[in-house]
Design a protein around this motif. Structure first.
Motif, PDB file in Angstrom:
ATOM      1  N   UNK B 279       0.826  -1.214   0.000  1.00 39.05           N
ATOM      2  CA  UNK B 279       0.000   0.000   0.000  1.00 39.05           C
ATOM      3  C   UNK B 279       0.854   1.255   0.000  1.00 39.05           C
ATOM      4  N   UNK B 280       2.071   1.150  -0.492  1.00 36.51           N
ATOM      5  CA  UNK B 280       2.942   2.328  -0.554  1.00 36.51           C
ATOM      6  C   UNK B 280       2.940   2.906  -1.962  1.00 36.51           C
ATOM      7  N   UNK B 281       3.070   4.203  -2.004  1.00 32.97           N
ATOM      8  CA  UNK B 281       3.197   4.888  -3.291  1.00 32.97           C
ATOM      9  C   UNK B 281       4.443   5.755  -3.224  1.00 32.97           C
ATOM     10  N   UNK B 282       5.271   5.657  -4.252  1.00 29.84           N
ATOM     11  CA  UNK B 282       6.505   6.445  -4.270  1.00 29.84           C
ATOM     12  C   UNK B 282       6.567   7.257  -5.544  1.00 29.84           C
ATOM     13  N   UNK B 313      15.694  -0.044  -2.230  1.00 28.58           N
ATOM     14  CA  UNK B 313      15.280   1.258  -2.755  1.00 28.58           C
ATOM     15  C   UNK B 313      16.126   1.679  -3.951  1.00 28.58           C
ATOM     16  N   UNK B 314      17.416   1.436  -3.880  1.00 28.79           N
ATOM     17  CA  UNK B 314      18.276   1.899  -4.985  1.00 28.79           C
ATOM     18  C   UNK B 314      18.651   0.746  -5.907  1.00 28.79           C
ATOM     19  N   UNK B 315      17.885  -0.329  -5.837  1.00 25.20           N
ATOM     20  CA  UNK B 315      18.261  -1.516  -6.595  1.00 25.20           C
ATOM     21  C   UNK B 315      18.313  -1.261  -8.107  1.00 25.20           C
ATOM     22  N   UNK B 316      17.414  -0.392  -8.579  1.00 29.14           N
ATOM     23  CA  UNK B 316      17.386  -0.115 -10.023  1.00 29.14           C
ATOM     24  C   UNK B 316      18.709   0.514 -10.471  1.00 29.14           C
ATOM     25  N   UNK B 317      19.222   1.405  -9.652  1.00 31.64           N
ATOM     26  CA  UNK B 317      20.487   2.062  -9.998  1.00 31.64           C
ATOM     27  C   UNK B 317      21.655   1.090  -9.872  1.00 31.64           C
ATOM     28  N   UNK B 318      21.561   0.258  -8.855  1.00 30.46           N
ATOM     29  CA  UNK B 318      22.671  -0.632  -8.568  1.00 30.46           C
ATOM     30  C   UNK B 318      22.764  -1.744  -9.618  1.00 30.46           C
ATOM     31  N   UNK B 319      21.612  -2.251 -10.017  1.00 29.41           N
ATOM     32  CA  UNK B 319      21.610  -3.361 -10.966  1.00 29.41           C
ATOM     33  C   UNK B 319      22.107  -2.928 -12.337  1.00 29.41           C
ATOM     34  N   UNK B 344       9.825   2.388  -4.079  1.00 27.42           N
ATOM     35  CA  UNK B 344      10.891   3.270  -4.585  1.00 27.42           C
ATOM     36  C   UNK B 344      11.673   2.601  -5.710  1.00 27.42           C
ATOM     37  N   UNK B 345      11.896   1.298  -5.574  1.00 23.47           N
ATOM     38  CA  UNK B 345      12.605   0.568  -6.627  1.00 23.47           C
ATOM     39  C   UNK B 345      11.927   0.809  -7.965  1.00 23.47           C
ATOM     40  N   UNK B 346      10.607   0.640  -7.942  1.00 24.52           N
ATOM     41  CA  UNK B 346       9.832   0.749  -9.177  1.00 24.52           C
ATOM     42  C   UNK B 346       9.838   2.190  -9.702  1.00 24.52           C
TER      43      UNK B 346
END
Lengths: 482, 395
Positions: B279-282, B313-319, B344-346
């Protein structure tokens, strides 16, 4: 004969039958209890005798066939398990383990390029971003003043070492300047959790030890105000002040152990009639410190020592008076007066001494530094302290000073008075260059197993919330990655 | 005077007594008083049943001048004859036999219906001022030949489609139509299936619902195969009938036509991505930079206590090895720490894709593209939680 029993079994709850059967004598009980199962077998067996009664209660425990079976764990099993638990730790053993400070690890690799810190290193801005080892003599002194904290990661490396940061150079230069000018540096280290405030204090203490200052360090201010040490009113004080003799004794012992070399050289300038031992003028301060053997006169001796250290006579040296956990002494303490009113922290004599120094009421004739570090752990907010820090920062930056909020009551003028003269260093995260240097040291020690390149440094730096030092350690050393 | 007459007209259907009076007045005006004879009185009962055509006539016919009078009269006579004939139905025969007497009656009746211009000048009650010009636009209804509508007595109704007697007539018809189309356009050039425009065809349930027939799955799958074959005709050659026939089998919502709105990069070089989880929105604003992160005004370490959450949270940048290439400024709300971190990842990955669309496959492999649809399962009645049952107790 069987018919009424069977009917009874059908019409009445079985538990009622069982409960009723417990009260009746054995021979009858056996009959009633067995009735629900079958009437014939027991009737044929006749009245029980001998060993039979002992087996009966067991059978009753199983109860009626309709009440089902329950898993029962016998008491003997419990006892066995309790016995198998092994020896419980002795009183105080757990705390000792928790508070254990390990300063070296023989499994860690020796870092051959690591050079030892000396008196000039921390003053030189060229050494910023360098990791430097602490010499053994210094480590002993630091250990004596309890500069190392249990949760810091000293135990991961072969020998204790520290990163020289711009803040370090700044702080040490200010200290040096104050000593040269025979001024008192009053400084507060403030910053987020795990940013390295205590380590910065440790570096300041190292500088003091290198330059043969006297170092007095209160490692945990909360020990003074959370009502964990004994206290007593000091006679003849108005308003009443309270001394903490046990803590004073411990403090004297720490001072003596850490500053032995300097104390031995210095001689007393006053006779101290108030202390029980005869202390003629000219005897060494070490002797004075040694006279404190029991808590009874510890506070008097501590004050005598303080008087001697701050005496304006020849042969005295600058003093570093440091306290970690400033937030704990900037509030009302948990101690109570005889009238059962809460005592303000500044009415505790040792705390008063520190705040007077910090506030500029006491000046050190040979200069020195009064250093305090705030803490963000386990402490309630002190509005006045936060406001004072913000005001000092604004003053330093030449910005507009924030003021008290008009509709909030929690401000404390004593706190604000104590912090009026202090300078503030805001400790922040390290930059990427420092982070890289630190990670190279970790990698060389064999603790960090990734290649240290720009990417990995950036990643750890980002994970640690823009270079918060303790968080970097958490992200790279304390998180298991195999 | 006129208004009163029209009001009386409206009341025509109310009662026979009123009508008689009115008719008498009208005939008196036209100088037909001599014809209001016992005949008329005798047949007044018959006329009671005829008030509907009377009204029809009154509304349709509007005498305006004396020149048109003759023409109008003949029209009315013929019409009246037909109407009365139709109404009489089987009595036609008797009418013929009855001869002049009855004809005279009819004639008389139609004559009585011819109202004077003063009476008929108004169509009905109105609050508006009606001019003469309004009446000129009104045309008489065409001649209605009722004989043509009548079926011959020996005729038997036959369904239009031979599928009428089958189980699924409408489906069968369309299936046959498709078959016919395929037969006729079989030779047109086809394009490979990969190049064909993607269409979501109706599924079985939908087609059943749409046609209201229990279409068989096997039939429909066979039909669909033909449809797909027709659909693969080269779009430039595709005949109109084929297109029309295929329209009926398309779903009303075409998912493949949805085009994702591209995320713009604004004049400050920011791209904003929105991500959700639990139920989180980022919302994350990603800008080229040196790898600084601020979430809800706090640093990454301040926002997330767990290192794992920070990594999420920063997985997109890290990957994608972009940790030191972008700065992130984000707002997250709702849910717990895990939800916020993964939202946040998304969000970051979407914003990152706006900067570098080529990273999409890499991000998909890292699991940063698809939204995780899982939510808290609802609690059920009789359970303690979604699935947990109360402890079993034997009675």
């Amino acid at each position: 004969m069987s018919a009424p029993n069977c009917l009874r079994c059908l019409t009445r709850p079985s538990t009622a039958v069982l409960r009723h059967s417990i009260a009746v004598p054995n021979a009858v009980a056996s009959w009633t209890a067995s009735a629900p199962f079958s009437t014939t077998a027991t009737a044929a067996a006749g009245p029980t005798k001998g060993a039979r009664p002992t087996s009966q209660p067991k059978r009753m425990e199983t109860g009626h066939i309709r009440s089902g079976r329950r898993v029962t764990i016998s008491k003997s099993k419990h006892r066995k398990q309790a016995g198998a638990r092994g020896k419980t730790p002795l009183p105080g053993e757990r705390k000792a383990y928790r508070k254990k400070i390990q300063l070296s690890n023989s499994n860690a690799l020796h870092v051959h390029w690591l050079s030892d810190l000396d008196a000039k290193h921390m003053l030189d801005a060229a050494n910023v971003t360098k990791v430097m080892g602490l010499p053994d003599a210094l480590v002993d002194q630091l250990r004596a003043v309890e500069a190392f904290k249990p949760k810091q990661t000293w135990g991961f490396f072969r020998k204790p070492s520290t990163l020289i940061r711009p803040e370090t150079v700044d702080l040490v230069t200010r200290m040096q300047q104050a000593a040269t000018d025979k001024q008192t540096l009053k400084l507060v280290l403030d910053g987020d959790k795990l940013t390295g405030k205590s380590i910065l204090m440790l570096q300041a203490m190292s500088h003091a030890f290198f330059n043969e200052w006297i170092v007095i360090h209160i490692p945990e201010a909360q020990e003074l105000t959370t009502a964990v040490t004994e206290y007593a009113p000091i006679p003849g004080t108005d308003p009443v002040q309270y001394m903490q003799q046990n803590y004073a004794l411990k403090l004297i012992q720490n001072i003596r152990k850490a500053n032995e070399k300097v104390l031995v050289r210095m001689a007393t300038a006053y006779s101290h009639p108030e202390i029980p031992q005869q202390m003629p003028i000219g005897s060494s301060l070490m002797q004075l410190a040694n006279s404190a053997k029991e808590p009874e006169n510890a506070w008097t001796i501590f004050m005598a020592l303080w008087k001697e250290l701050t005496a304006n006579t020849r042969g005295r040296v600058p003093i570093l008076f440091a306290l970690d956990g400033l937030s704990h002494i900037m509030k009302v303490s948990d101690y109570r007066s005889p009238a059962f009113e809460l005592i303000h922290s500044h009415d505790l004599a040792l705390v008063r001494l520190f705040t007077d120094c910090l506030g500029g009421n006491i000046s050190l004739p040979y200069g020195g530094a009064i250093l305090a570090a705030t803490t963000r752990n386990n402490v309630q907010r002190s509005l006045s302290m936060e406001l004072a820090i913000a005001q000092r920062e604004a003053e330093q930056l030449g910005a507009e000073k924030p003021l008290r909020q008009a509709y909030i009551r929690g401000y404390d003028h004593r706190v604000e008075a104590a912090m009026r003269a202090a300078q503030v260093i805001k400790v922040k995260g390290i930059n990427k260059l420092e982070a890289r240097s630190l990670m190279e040291y970790w990698a060389a020690s064999g603790v960090l197993r990734t290649t240290v390149d720009e990417l990995s440094v950036s990643e750890k730096w980002m994970l640690s919330g823009n270079g918060v030092l303790g968080e970097m350690e958490r992200a790279s050393l304390l998180t298991m990655r195999i | 005077m006129n208004a009163r007459a029209s009001a009386q007209l409206l009341r025509l259907s109310c009662g026979s007594r009123h009508r008689e009076k009115l008719l008498r007045n009208c005939s008196a005006e036209r100088g037909l008083q001599s014809r209001t004879t016992p005949e008329f009185k005798a047949n007044s009962t018959t006329r009671d049943h005829l008030h509907v055509p009377q009204l029809l006539l009154l509304s349709a016919q509007r005498p305006r001048d004396n020149d048109e009078e003759g023409q109008r009269r003949t029209m009315m006579a013929s019409f009246g004859q037909h109407i009365t004939g139709a109404l009489r139905g089987s009595c036609l025969k008797t009418t013929k036999q009855g001869g002049n007497g009855l004809r005279g009656l009819e004639q008389q009746f139609t004559n009585t219906l011819r109202l004077g211009p003063t009476v008929t000048s108004r169509r009905c009650m109105t609050t508006q001022l009606v001019t003469e010009a309004d009446f000129k636009t009104i045309q008489a209804a065409p001649h209605l030949d009722l004989n043509a509508l009548r079926l011959p007595s020996h005729a038997r109704p036959v369904p239009v489609s031979p599928s009428y007697f089958s189980r699924t007539p409408r489906f069968n018809d369309s299936y046959l139509a498709i078959q016919k189309l395929l037969r006729s356009y079989d030779k047109l050039p086809m394009i490979p299936s990969t190049a064909v425009e993607r269409v979501t065809w109706c599924d079985l349930e939908t087609i059943r619902r749409r046609l209201g027939e229990p279409v068989r799955a096997s039939d429909y799958s066979r039909c669909l195969a033909l449809i797909k074959k027709l659909h693969s005709i080269h779009p430039q050659m595709k005949p109109g009938p084929v297109k029309e026939a295929l329209e009926g089998f398309k779903r009303s919502v075409q998912g493949f036509q949805n085009v994702a709105k591209p995320i713009p990069i604004d004049r400050f070089g920011r791209a904003v991505g929105v991500g959700k989880r639990k139920s989180s929105v980022a919302r994350a604003w990603v800008v080229e930079g040196t790898g600084e992160v601020q979430i809800n005004g706090k640093s990454l370490a301040g926002a997330f206590g767990r290192v794992h959450d920070r990594e999420s949270a920063i997985w997109a940048l890290r990957a994608t090895d972009r940790v030191d290439k972008y700065n992130v400024w984000a707002l997250v709300e709702g849910g717990g720490t895990t939800g916020q971190a993964e939202a946040l990842t998304l969000a970051i990955s979407k914003a990152l894709m706006a900067h570098e669309p080529a990273l999409k496959p890499a991000l998909r492999r890292a699991g940063c593209v698809t939204r995780d649809p899982r939510k808290v399962e609802r609690k059920k009645a009789g359970h303690l939680k979604a699935r947990k049952s109360p402890t079993w107790v034997k009675r």
